[in-house]
Design a protein around this motif. Sequence first.
Motif, PDB file in Angstrom:
ATOM      1  N   TYR A  93       0.839  -1.162  -0.044  1.00 46.05           N
ATOM      2  CA  TYR A  93       0.037  -0.157   0.044  1.00 46.05           C
ATOM      3  C   TYR A  93       0.893   1.357  -0.011  1.00 46.05           C
ATOM      4  O   TYR A  93       0.792   2.201  -0.676  1.00 46.05           O
ATOM      5  CB  TYR A  93      -0.741  -0.138   1.230  1.00 46.05           C
ATOM      6  CG  TYR A  93      -2.177  -0.783   1.070  1.00 46.05           C
ATOM      7  CD1 TYR A  93      -3.079  -0.727   0.384  1.00 46.05           C
ATOM      8  CD2 TYR A  93      -2.496  -1.820   1.804  1.00 46.05           C
ATOM      9  CE1 TYR A  93      -4.229  -1.431  -0.155  1.00 46.05           C
ATOM     10  CE2 TYR A  93      -3.596  -2.497   1.847  1.00 46.05           C
ATOM     11  CZ  TYR A  93      -4.305  -2.333   0.680  1.00 46.05           C
ATOM     12  OH  TYR A  93      -5.359  -3.198   0.576  1.00 46.05           O
ATOM     13  N   VAL A  94       1.916   1.237   0.890  1.00 41.19           N
ATOM     14  CA  VAL A  94       2.677   2.440   1.052  1.00 41.19           C
ATOM     15  C   VAL A  94       3.527   2.714  -0.246  1.00 41.19           C
ATOM     16  O   VAL A  94       3.849   3.974  -0.753  1.00 41.19           O
ATOM     17  CB  VAL A  94       3.620   2.414   2.166  1.00 41.19           C
ATOM     18  CG1 VAL A  94       4.412   3.777   2.404  1.00 41.19           C
ATOM     19  CG2 VAL A  94       2.752   2.395   3.724  1.00 41.19           C
ATOM     20  N   ARG A  95       3.887   1.534  -0.769  1.00 36.56           N
ATOM     21  CA  ARG A  95       4.812   1.640  -2.074  1.00 36.56           C
ATOM     22  C   ARG A  95       4.057   2.429  -3.287  1.00 36.56           C
ATOM     23  O   ARG A  95       4.315   3.076  -3.830  1.00 36.56           O
ATOM     24  CB  ARG A  95       5.460   0.181  -2.320  1.00 36.56           C
ATOM     25  CG  ARG A  95       6.241   0.235  -3.655  1.00 36.56           C
ATOM     26  CD  ARG A  95       6.776  -1.165  -4.005  1.00 36.56           C
ATOM     27  NE  ARG A  95       7.419  -1.228  -5.130  1.00 36.56           N
ATOM     28  CZ  ARG A  95       6.949  -1.624  -6.380  1.00 36.56           C
ATOM     29  NH1 ARG A  95       5.403  -1.686  -6.384  1.00 36.56           N
ATOM     30  NH2 ARG A  95       7.584  -1.394  -7.526  1.00 36.56           N
ATOM     31  N   ASN A  96       2.749   2.071  -3.124  1.00 34.23           N
ATOM     32  CA  ASN A  96       1.932   2.361  -4.288  1.00 34.23           C
ATOM     33  C   ASN A  96       1.834   3.965  -4.177  1.00 34.23           C
ATOM     34  O   ASN A  96       1.701   4.705  -5.004  1.00 34.23           O
ATOM     35  CB  ASN A  96       0.414   1.613  -4.388  1.00 34.23           C
ATOM     36  CG  ASN A  96       0.589   0.249  -5.126  1.00 34.23           C
ATOM     37  OD1 ASN A  96       0.456   0.635  -6.392  1.00 34.23           O
ATOM     38  ND2 ASN A  96       0.638  -0.828  -4.577  1.00 34.23           N
ATOM     39  N   VAL A  97       1.663   4.264  -2.784  1.00 38.60           N
ATOM     40  CA  VAL A  97       1.386   5.893  -2.832  1.00 38.60           C
ATOM     41  C   VAL A  97       2.874   6.600  -3.161  1.00 38.60           C
ATOM     42  O   VAL A  97       2.946   7.565  -3.886  1.00 38.60           O
ATOM     43  CB  VAL A  97       1.158   6.017  -1.368  1.00 38.60           C
ATOM     44  CG1 VAL A  97       1.112   7.559  -1.087  1.00 38.60           C
ATOM     45  CG2 VAL A  97      -0.163   5.688  -0.991  1.00 38.60           C
ATOM     46  N   ASN A  98       3.982   6.070  -2.737  1.00 38.60           N
ATOM     47  CA  ASN A  98       5.222   6.399  -3.027  1.00 38.60           C
ATOM     48  C   ASN A  98       5.457   6.546  -4.710  1.00 38.60           C
ATOM     49  O   ASN A  98       6.037   7.616  -5.282  1.00 38.60           O
ATOM     50  CB  ASN A  98       6.437   5.778  -2.633  1.00 38.60           C
ATOM     51  CG  ASN A  98       6.529   5.885  -0.969  1.00 38.60           C
ATOM     52  OD1 ASN A  98       6.200   6.980  -0.556  1.00 38.60           O
ATOM     53  ND2 ASN A  98       7.211   5.165  -0.375  1.00 38.60           N
ATOM     54  N   LEU A  99       5.026   5.545  -5.416  1.00 43.50           N
ATOM     55  CA  LEU A  99       4.930   5.654  -6.781  1.00 43.50           C
ATOM     56  C   LEU A  99       4.062   6.816  -7.619  1.00 43.50           C
ATOM     57  O   LEU A  99       4.554   7.610  -8.371  1.00 43.50           O
ATOM     58  CB  LEU A  99       4.522   4.209  -7.570  1.00 43.50           C
ATOM     59  CG  LEU A  99       5.364   3.138  -7.153  1.00 43.50           C
ATOM     60  CD1 LEU A  99       4.580   1.759  -7.827  1.00 43.50           C
ATOM     61  CD2 LEU A  99       6.650   3.317  -8.054  1.00 43.50           C
ATOM     62  N   PHE A 100       3.036   6.974  -6.713  1.00 39.89           N
ATOM     63  CA  PHE A 100       2.147   8.157  -7.168  1.00 39.89           C
ATOM     64  C   PHE A 100       2.941   9.453  -6.881  1.00 39.89           C
ATOM     65  O   PHE A 100       2.863  10.206  -7.651  1.00 39.89           O
ATOM     66  CB  PHE A 100       0.729   7.808  -6.508  1.00 39.89           C
ATOM     67  CG  PHE A 100       0.109   9.228  -6.545  1.00 39.89           C
ATOM     68  CD1 PHE A 100      -0.461   9.834  -7.640  1.00 39.89           C
ATOM     69  CD2 PHE A 100      -0.140   9.960  -5.182  1.00 39.89           C
ATOM     70  CE1 PHE A 100      -1.163  11.018  -7.593  1.00 39.89           C
ATOM     71  CE2 PHE A 100      -0.718  11.043  -5.029  1.00 39.89           C
ATOM     72  CZ  PHE A 100      -1.439  11.684  -6.401  1.00 39.89           C
ATOM     73  N   LEU A 101       3.557   9.540  -5.718  1.00 41.72           N
ATOM     74  CA  LEU A 101       4.090  10.521  -5.414  1.00 41.72           C
ATOM     75  C   LEU A 101       5.252  10.978  -6.240  1.00 41.72           C
ATOM     76  O   LEU A 101       5.698  12.126  -6.692  1.00 41.72           O
ATOM     77  CB  LEU A 101       4.496  10.738  -3.927  1.00 41.72           C
ATOM     78  CG  LEU A 101       3.425  10.532  -2.887  1.00 41.72           C
ATOM     79  CD1 LEU A 101       3.761  10.326  -1.500  1.00 41.72           C
ATOM     80  CD2 LEU A 101       2.529  11.810  -3.000  1.00 41.72           C
ATOM     81  N   GLY A 102       6.143   9.827  -6.670  1.00 39.35           N
ATOM     82  CA  GLY A 102       7.121  10.261  -7.437  1.00 39.35           C
ATOM     83  C   GLY A 102       6.691  10.707  -8.799  1.00 39.35           C
ATOM     84  O   GLY A 102       7.423  11.431  -9.518  1.00 39.35           O
TER      85      GLY A 102
END
Length: 313
Positions: A93-102
């Motif tokens: 879940y957190v990794r998906n948010v980080n991909l979006f933020l990047g």
Amino acid sequence: MSRLTAIPATTETPLARLVDDYLASCRARGLSPKTVKDAYGYPLQQVFLPFCERQGIGGIEDLDNRLMDRYSSELLERGGKRGPLSRHSVHAYVRNVNLFLGWARRQGETVDAKGQLPKLARRDIDVLSRDEVAAMEAAAPTERDKLIIRVLADTGMRVGELVGLQPADIIERNRNHFLRITHAKGGDNRLAPIMPDLARRLRRYADRGRPSDSPDRLFVALRRSPNGRIAPLETSGVLQMIRDIAERAQVAKRVYPHLFRHSFITEALRRGMNPLMVAKIVGHTSLVMIQRNYEHLVVDDTYDALSRMLREK
């Protein structure tokens, strides 16, 4: 990925519209609708955006590292329908948010936040030895089943790619033999090298081992449907076949089609094959998957591979 209890959709906010733009970008990259919806959309739209709404966050510029820490903490402490989320699920879940933020930063958005990924215990990947593969091939009751075992073991292809093979996908180029693989999720075709003896067996099976009225698939069902037609082999059929053969061969581990893929990649890396070459053969578009899933090979197996190379000088 474990799922949380369903949460009502959030109200429309600048952040929600930016998430929609990100998902559109994912679709434009050629990702399948199912992948975009489940792997990217659900964590963002059904988990992250409701969290941001509860925190009063309307725009991406309002995100900071403290808020992302609260997000990770809430996921770790919060239970879903089946109880607490595992660390692996929270990591996803957190990794998906980080991909979006990047992605948002690359689009010029003002955001410096990044979620902390929970530390995961290193997982040993259970693999099949070559002896176990040979035992399963020997235990397979038909030439079709023997070939399926051998193709999965020698190419590392996905089961969805296996059932999509056609007789015309057995290719010879410059006296080398390949299987042309169509990506199960709609990616580019690739060529997987195979040994000459396997190529001969596959051509013989394609020409003489299938019923004359077979559909244009290399592997077909063994039984006719009620209307008398021969149907293509489905992934569910491969799964059941693999289970039955593993039990017949007395392989003392849980065997499933994707285990052959793990085993192929592990064996190739252990023998010192270039990871870029491995990624190309198995259809990974980058080294990320191999680096994440097979990093346990780095220390001991890299040493062994280097030792073999130096001894051969």
